[in-house]
Structures are given as structure tokens and as C-alpha cells.
Design an enzyme around this catalytic site. Structure first.
Site, PDB file in Angstrom:
ATOM      1  N   VAL A   1       3.637   3.384   6.579  1.00 47.07           N
ATOM      2  CA  VAL A   1       2.734   3.415   7.834  1.00 47.07           C
ATOM      3  C   VAL A   1       3.696   4.291   8.872  1.00 47.07           C
ATOM      4  O   VAL A   1       4.712   3.961   9.173  1.00 47.07           O
ATOM      5  CB  VAL A   1       2.402   2.198   8.423  1.00 47.07           C
ATOM      6  CG1 VAL A   1       1.389   2.264   9.429  1.00 47.07           C
ATOM      7  CG2 VAL A   1       1.695   1.328   7.453  1.00 47.07           C
TER       8      VAL A   1
ATOM      9  N   PHE B   1       0.859  -1.093  -0.098  1.00 53.68           N
ATOM     10  CA  PHE B   1       0.120  -0.055  -0.119  1.00 53.68           C
ATOM     11  C   PHE B   1       1.116   1.309   0.150  1.00 53.68           C
ATOM     12  O   PHE B   1       0.590   2.077  -0.663  1.00 53.68           O
ATOM     13  CB  PHE B   1      -0.897  -0.017   1.235  1.00 53.68           C
ATOM     14  CG  PHE B   1      -1.806   1.116   1.441  1.00 53.68           C
ATOM     15  CD1 PHE B   1      -2.998   1.077   0.871  1.00 53.68           C
ATOM     16  CD2 PHE B   1      -1.366   2.170   1.941  1.00 53.68           C
ATOM     17  CE1 PHE B   1      -3.772   2.177   1.228  1.00 53.68           C
ATOM     18  CE2 PHE B   1      -2.147   3.432   2.165  1.00 53.68           C
ATOM     19  CZ  PHE B   1      -3.435   3.204   1.481  1.00 53.68           C
ATOM     20  N   GLY B   2       1.702   1.245   0.661  1.00 59.57           N
ATOM     21  CA  GLY B   2       2.774   2.430   0.756  1.00 59.57           C
ATOM     22  C   GLY B   2       3.405   2.365   2.292  1.00 59.57           C
ATOM     23  O   GLY B   2       3.656   1.310   2.962  1.00 59.57           O
TER      24      GLY B   2
ATOM     25  N   ASP C   1      -5.807 -11.771   2.175  1.00 61.25           N
ATOM     26  CA  ASP C   1      -4.418 -11.481   2.505  1.00 61.25           C
ATOM     27  C   ASP C   1      -4.083 -11.726   4.010  1.00 61.25           C
ATOM     28  O   ASP C   1      -3.489 -10.853   4.616  1.00 61.25           O
ATOM     29  CB  ASP C   1      -4.031  -9.873   2.194  1.00 61.25           C
ATOM     30  CG  ASP C   1      -2.551  -9.826   1.985  1.00 61.25           C
ATOM     31  OD1 ASP C   1      -1.695 -10.831   2.023  1.00 61.25           O
ATOM     32  OD2 ASP C   1      -2.078  -8.601   2.109  1.00 61.25           O
TER      33      ASP C   1
END
Length: 786
Positions: free
Chosen positions: A481, A478-479, A592
Site C-alpha cells: 500500500v 494483498f500486496g 477479516d
């Protein structure tokens, strides 16, 4: 010389490459690798000629080639009593004993090696002192791996105040394992009785000692104080024919004695690890900020030593040094508080015994040193504070009736104001509904939905995360955190969509859509989102214990997860999946599920996170196909990884993998058997069909935690049922929850999917061409300093 059951051997040996020879005892399985006792530690034989014998007076001696005594056992316990038939015997416990005839009562032995340990504590061996005989049993490290003479490190009970177990570097405390609180030493919370171990601590007017035991010698253990002064627990592994470390007394810097000085706490999960107690400040601020905490902290305001003083409760800590303490096992905690309050030298108090709600009194009459914040198994301590430091609740206990009434009225007014402000905030946020129109991105067309979710502006999130400059928790598909703190003090976790993310706006939209509509105690809470300029962020509640993988796959932290916690985590995940599959208003396939996507709250309860890849099923739909495969290797079942077919049984397979990881402490993708190319599933299956399922169990779970064997084996059984190759053979989550919570008989599992690391796909599914498979290897991986 071999013990009756063949467990131990006694003989002459040479450590490493040393030419010197010593008389020692070792486990038979290891061929003098890991000697547990040495007789002539300080006086080795300089050649290969020596004699070991017992005299007619019951004295053991080692003679050199000139018939000179280089070592002898100490005077027997029965000095002055006639000995008729002195006999030396090596017992299956590893204890070398001298007795008169065939007596079996240890109290009548003339001498025993267990009274004079070397560097090793064996099962049934005592560490502590006997006031009747004057024997003080302690362990002393070897000088080096090739020199068993006494090194500079020793481990024993400190007799001052409440007895506590310490490891010493000369005359300085190196590691303090703490005092006994009824269940375990306060610095060893993982030391809890279980079916594999029994522990015993005795403290009375005649003796004080601790010992552990392994029933029926089911496996071989030894606890060693190594030449570096670190205590290590070794277990013999038949599979590898070697000793493997399961426990260490110095897992992190917080275990170093007084690492943060006096009146401070050490918390390995914080940065910096040291912090002063409330109402205290660094004694030498310049040193403190340069990471030299040895000076500790001092009070900002001394207590008044009257009834306006109070006590601040610190939870889940290793209790401080008890050298200068006083204790009474009959007092209540209330009586303990009153006694401490009357004594101006008393800085803190706590329960002496934590069992059954707590009992007894322990007072500290000197500086508080070596307080460590523990993940689990810590204890409550009440630290004396002046009224200026105490919070509202603590101070109110010591005010008069008049002041209590005033405080209650003020509290009521304050509460009403907070409710009014809360309602205003709620109404305001109700008006701030998400209304996102994505006109510049063709992939985002059609998402124009009103949702009950607070919106955070970019400035607020930027300030909370220090402009994303520090506190990066992890990074995945996602990127990134980040950890942040809102203006009111609430801690948050911010998921920031990366421009180069392998996931995109669709996954962002998916996660917002799903979590905004879902509510469950085992589901991570979404606080809001931020969509401004080119930024797309999700704001979650912050989980202090981070993710499950940071525990089960970490050599240090895994020992903190006792059986009760692991069982609770497994049950919590199962109930959440049941909610997603059957009980929520949407039927959701997570796709997931893995250890890094299970977050742990302050009480170690699991919360499923990361719904960016989840799919919603409508109506009675139970399965679907896709040309875009997403997820993580090691957790995907064969029908999905190979052919894009997914269903609720996809999550069941991932859950089964997760269960086996929790039980074994091993990653699913690890090659557990290099000869047969077996991964974790293959290893678990092989051990199951060979009737050796206990070999799969995490040794930390066996070594140090409460473990109910029937429950452990049942979880392994359920895990294997969930990872069967054919989806129709796998149970649904309602059946899994029932299996975990009942004693009903279970069906026999069949061979799992991906039996080996390079296992072929099942033949029951027709192959078809897939377009652009996308594997999300690390959706969320925590980064932590060590």
C-alpha cells in the site's frame, strides 16, 4: 514510621548499591523501591548510625553518629508563636507534617514535606508558588539512580507571561508542557478529569499551582522527573508487584523544546517533522535540508501593520511559548483579534480558556516558538499574516464593502465554471465503465461486469506515488500500500496487487465488486481502480491517522485515545457491521475484521477497510461452509478456524475481540498470563468471573483520559458476550448496537472461544477434513518511522 493506613513508610535507606544513608519516604507496597521524598539529599549519612527527631520548637532534624545536625527542616510557618506540643506525623497522602498538638487544618501545619518536593509529585501535592509564604514548589531530579542529590533537571511553573509548566535542563528549557487552557495543559491533551482522577489548577493574585488527586487511594501513583530529565507517570500493578510506566513527557522528538526553531511546526506524523508556517521560509536553508532545524524560519514578507493584515487559523496545536505573552480572562475572541491587530508587536492570539466555546484573550508579543501539531486535544491559534499570504477567505474579512462584492461575484463565476467542469468530468467518467475481460487467466474467467467506478491510468498513479519509490504505508496479503498525491492535490492510498500475493485476482475482484456497491460513512471510500498491463490497483481515500492498531498497540499513541474516542470508535464499527449484515442491499460477512483493517479519518472516526476476503450472502442465507479458511489468527472464532463454518456471528466474534483490544490496549494473541497460558480472551474472562474487570482497562485510559466507568465496564461486558464459544450464544449486531447505546441489563457471558493460547476446539462441532487452509496473518500492517 508508618502512616495510619499503612500506605507510606518513612525511614533510612540506601539507594541501589550505595553505602550512603538517607531519610526518605516510600510506598509501603514497594519496599523503598521508588522513594518519593528525601530529606538529607545533599548530606548523606556515611554510615548506618543516625537519628531523626522533632525538637520542641517544631524543627525536624537528622543527626549523625557525632550528634551533628546534617539536615533540618526550614523555619516553621508560625515563627514567634509559642509551640506547646510539637508533633511529627506521616499522613496517608505521603506528606510528612509537623503540627502543634492534634490540629488537622493544613494551613496551620508548622511545616510539611509537600512544600519541599524532591523528584516526585504525589496525588494532592501542589506544584507552583504561594506568594503569601514565598514558597515555590518544584521538583528536581536525582543526580543518578544511586545519588538522590539534586540533578541538573527541574520541573516548575515559569512565572513569566502566562504561567506554563516546564522541565528545565539547568537554565535551558528541555520540555514545555504548556499553559493551562481550562481543561489541560496545552502540551498534555490527555490530561482530562475522569472518575479515576481529579485535577485542579488555581491562578490568582495569591497563588498559582496545579495538583491531581486519586479519590480514596483506589490505586497508587507517582509522577517522577527521572535523572535523564524525562517526566514519567508510574502506577503500582498488584499483579506484577512492580511499578509500570503509564505516561511520559517526552514521547517523541516533537516534545523537545523548540525542536524546529521559531515560526515553524513540528508534526511527528510527517516526514520531515519540521515545516515553516505559511509565509515563512527557513532562515538557514542549507542547515534545514540537512535536518538541522534549530535556526527556525523567517518571514518572506513582513506584515504591513495596518488593517490589511489578517490572521491565519492553525488548528489542533500545542500553543507556543507564553513567556512573552499578555492575557485577559474577560475579553472575547473578537476583542482579542482587534487588540492584536492594533499592536504591531502582536504575532498571534488565541482563547485563554477553551471551555464552553472559548473565552478570554491570550496574545503573543514575541517570536512564536515550540508549536507542535497534536493528534487530539490541540487548540486553535490565529497567526498574524500580511495580505499576500492570507487565503481568499481570510483577506475578505479585512477588505471594504466594494471589494467584498467583487470577490463574491468572482467566486460565483468560478463556482459555476467548476460545476460545469465537474459535470463534464462526471459525464466523461460515466462513459469509462469497467469492462474487464480476463482471457489469459483461467482463474478470472467469467468476470465481465459494468460497474460505476472511475478508472485511473497507470501513468497517473505512477506519478502520484513517485513510481512507487517512496511513501510505502504497509504490506499484507494483498500486496503493498502506497501513499500518493494526485495532480489536483488530493491524497490517496494505492493498494497494489503483488505478483506473489497470497490473495489473488479473485480477492481483487471481490473488493471492487463489494465496495463499489456499498456506501456508509464508516466504510473507507474507494475512489477507483487501475487495471493496465500486469498491474491491478485499488485507489482509496487516504486516512491521515492510518489504522487503529497504530494507536492502541503503541505505547506513545495509545494515550491519545481518550474514552470518548474509544467509545466512538467501538460504536462506529458496530454500526458499520450492522449495515453490512442487515441494512445494505447485500448481506456481507467481512471475515477479516481486525485492528489493522480499521482506518481512522482526520476526526478519528473509524472506517472498515479491506474487503478482499468478504463473502456475499444471498436472500435469507445466514451461514455457509468453506474448505478454504482465510482471516487472521486471534480474531477467528472456533467454528470457523477449526471447521470452516462461517456466518454473521463470525464477524461478531471478531468484533468482540476488537472491543477487548481497544479496552485493554493488548493484542488478542499476546500471552497475558504465562502461568495459566491465558491469552487476552482468557485474561478478560478470568478477571470478569473474579469480579476484577477494571484490571483489564488500559492504564493509559485510566491515567490520563476522561473515563466513564459504567460505560467502560459495559463495553467489556458486550465484548465478552460477542466472543462466547458457541455462535448461537453471541448476539447479532443489531443487539450489540442496542446494548452499547442503552442502559438495559445484559445477560451473563459464557466462557469465550479459544480460552487459552492453545485452547482445544469446541466439542459441539463435528470435525471434518479441510483442504489447504490459508491464513491471512497480516492483511494490512502500517509501517511508521519512530
Amino acid at each position: 514510621m508508618i502512616s495510619a493506613g499503612g500506605i507510606f513508610k518513612l525511614g533510612f535507606f540506601g539507594p541501589g548499591n550505595s553505602e550512603n544513608r538517607y531519610l526518605g519516604i516510600w510506598y509501603s507496597v514497594s519496599n523503598n523501591d521508588g522513594v518519593v521524598w528525601v530529606a538529607n539529599r545533599e548530606t548523606p549519612l556515611k554510615n548506618h548510625q543516625g537519628v531523626f527527631k522533632v525538637t520542641n520548637k517544631g524543627i525536624l532534624v537528622v543527626l549523625d553518629s557525632t550528634n551533628t545536625t546534617i539536615w533540618s527542616s526550614k523555619t516553621s510557618r508560625t515563627t514567634g508563636k509559642k509551640i506547646n506540643n510539637a508533633t511529627a506525623q506521616l499522613l496517608d497522602s505521603g506528606n510528612l507534617v509537623v503540627k502543634d498538638g492534634n490540629v488537622r487544618d493544613p494551613n496551620t501545619f508548622l511545616w510539611q514535606s509537600f512544600d519541599y518536593p524532591s523528584d516526585t509529585l504525589l496525588p494532592s501535592m501542589k506544584i507552583g508558588w504561594d506568594l503569601n509564604s514565598g514558597i515555590d514548589r518544584h521538583v528536581t531530579s536525582w543526580k543518578s539512580m544511586e545519588d538522590p542529590s539534586q540533578g541538573q533537571f527541574s520541573g516548575y511553573f515559569d512565572h513569566r507571561g502566562l504561567p506554563q509548566l516546564v522541565a528545565m535542563d539547568g537554565d535551558r528549557i528541555k520540555v514545555r508542557l504548556g499553559s493551562w487552557n481550562g481543561l489541560h495543559f496545552t502540551g498534555m491533551p490527555w490530561l482530562i478529569p475522569n472518575p479515576f482522577f481529579t485535577y485542579k489548577f488555581v491562578m490568582n493574585e495569591k497563588e498559582t499551582y496545579f495538583q491531581y488527586d486519586v479519590p480514596n487511594n483506589t490505586f497508587f501513583l507517582r509522577f517522577v522527573l527521572n535523572p535523564s530529565g524525562v517526566g514519567e507517570g508510574f502506577k503500582w500493578m498488584d499483579t506484577t508487584k512492580s511499578w509500570e510506566i503509564g505516561i511520559t513527557t517526552q514521547a517523541d522528538v516533537c516534545q523537545n523544546y523548540a525542536h524546529c526553531g521559531v515560526y515553524s511546526t513540528c508534526d511527528i506524523n510527517k516526514s520531515p517533522v519540521c515545516s515553516c508556517l505559511d509565509g515563512f521560509k527557513p532562515k538557514f536553508p542549507n542547515n534545514w535540508y540537512s535536518a538541522d532545524w534549530s535556526g527556525g524560519c523567517v518571514r518572506e514578507t513582513p506584515p504591513a501593520c495596518n488593517d490589511k493584515d489578517g490572521f491565519q487559523n492553525y488548528k489542533n496545536v500545542k500553543l507556543p511559548n507564553t513567556c512573552f505573552s499578555w492575557f485577559d480572562n474577560k475579553m472575547s475572541l473578537k476583542e482579542c483579534e482587534e487588540m492584536c491587530l492594533k499592536n504591531c508587536s502582536c504575532n498571534a492570539y488565541a482563547n485563554l480558556d477553551v471551555r464552553n466555546g472559548g473565552s478570554g484573550c491570550l496574545l503573543w508579543l514575541a517570536d512564536l516558538v515550540d508549536i507542535v501539531v497534536l493528534q487530539v486535544g490541540g487548540q486553535d491559534i490565529y497567526i498574524r499574516q500580511p495580505s499576500s499570504v492570507l487565503d481568499h477567505t481570510e483577506k475578505s474579512r479585512h477588505f471594504g464593502q466594494k471589494y467584498q462584492v467583487i470577490i463574491i461575484i468572482c467566486s460565483a463565476i468560478l463556482l459555476m465554471l467548476m460545476l460545469v467542469l465537474g459535470m463534464f468530468s462526471y459525464v466523461r467518467r460515466k462513459k469509462l465503465r469497467i469492462n474487464i475481460r480476463c482471457q489469459n487467466d483461467s482463474n478470472n474467467e467469467g468476470w465481465n461486469k459494468d460497474m460505476e467506478l472511475p478508472i485511473f491510468d497507470l501513468i497517473t498513479i505512477s506519478n502520484a506515488t513517485n513510481n512507487f519509490a517512496i511513501n510505502k504505508l504497509g504490506e499484507g496479503g494483498f500486496g503493498s500500500v502506497y501513499k500518493g498525491t494526485l495532480h489536483g492535490g488530493q491524497e490517496i492510498a494505492v493498494k497494489r496487487l503483488s505478483k506473489n500475493s497470497r490473495q489473488g485476482f479473485n480477492e481483487f475482484k471481490n473488493e471492487v465488486t463489494l465496495i463499489a456497491k456499498l456506501q456508509h460513512r464508516n466504510l473507507v471510500k474507494l475512489l477507483g481502480c487501475c487495471i493496465q498491463k500486469n498491474e491491478k490497483m485499488l485507489i482509496y481515500e487516504y486516512m491521515h491517522n492510518k489504522s487503529l492498531d497504530s494507536f492502541i498497540f503503541d505505547q506513545t499513541k495509545s494515550r491519545l485515545l481518550d474514552w470518548c474516542m474509544r467509545h466512538n470508535i467501538i460504536g462506529g464499527i458496530a454500526k458499520e457491521l450492522l449495515y453490512l449484515h442487515e441494512d445494505s442491499r447485500l448481506r456481507i460477512i467481512h471475515r477479516d475484521l481486525k485492528a489493522s483493517n480499521i482506518l481512522l479519518d482526520n476526526n478519528m472516526n473509524p472506517k472498515i477497510s479491506n474487503f478482499g476476503l468478504a463473502k456475499i450472502f444471498g436472500g435469507d442465507q445466514t451461514e455457509a461452509d468453506t474448505n478454504r479458511i482465510v482471516g487472521s489468527h486471534g480474531y477467528m472464532p472456533p467454528e470457523y478456524a477449526g471447521y470452516g463454518h462461517f456466518s454473521v456471528k463470525t464477524d461478531v466474534f471478531s468484533f468482540g475481540v476488537l472491543v477487548l483490544e481497544i479496552m485493554s490496549g493488548k493484542k488478542s494473541k499476546e500471552l497475558c498470563n504465562s502461568d495459566q497460558h491465558l491469552n487476552l480472551l482468557g485474561q478478560a474472562w478470568t478477571q470478569w468471573i473474579e469480579d476484577k474487570p477494571t484490571e483489564l482497562i488500559d492504564e493509559f485510559l485510566i491515567l490520563g483520559n476522561s473515563c466513564i466507568l459504567s460505560e467502560v465496564l459495559r463495553c467489556i461486558h458486550v465484548g465478552l458476550l460477542c466472543v462466547q464459544q458457541k455462535p448461537e450464544d453471541r448476539p447479532n449486531m443489531s443487539s450489540v448496537v442496542l446494548m452499547l447505546s442503552s442502559d438495559n441489563s445484559l445477560p451473563n457471558p459464557r466462557q469465550p472461544g479459544f480460552f487459552t493460547k492453545t485452547a482445544p476446539l469446541g466439542e459441539d462441532y463435528s470435525s471434518r477434513k479441510l483442504v489447504m487452509p490459508s491464513i491471512n496473518e497480516i492483511t494490512f500492517t502500517m509501517l511508521e518511522a519512530r
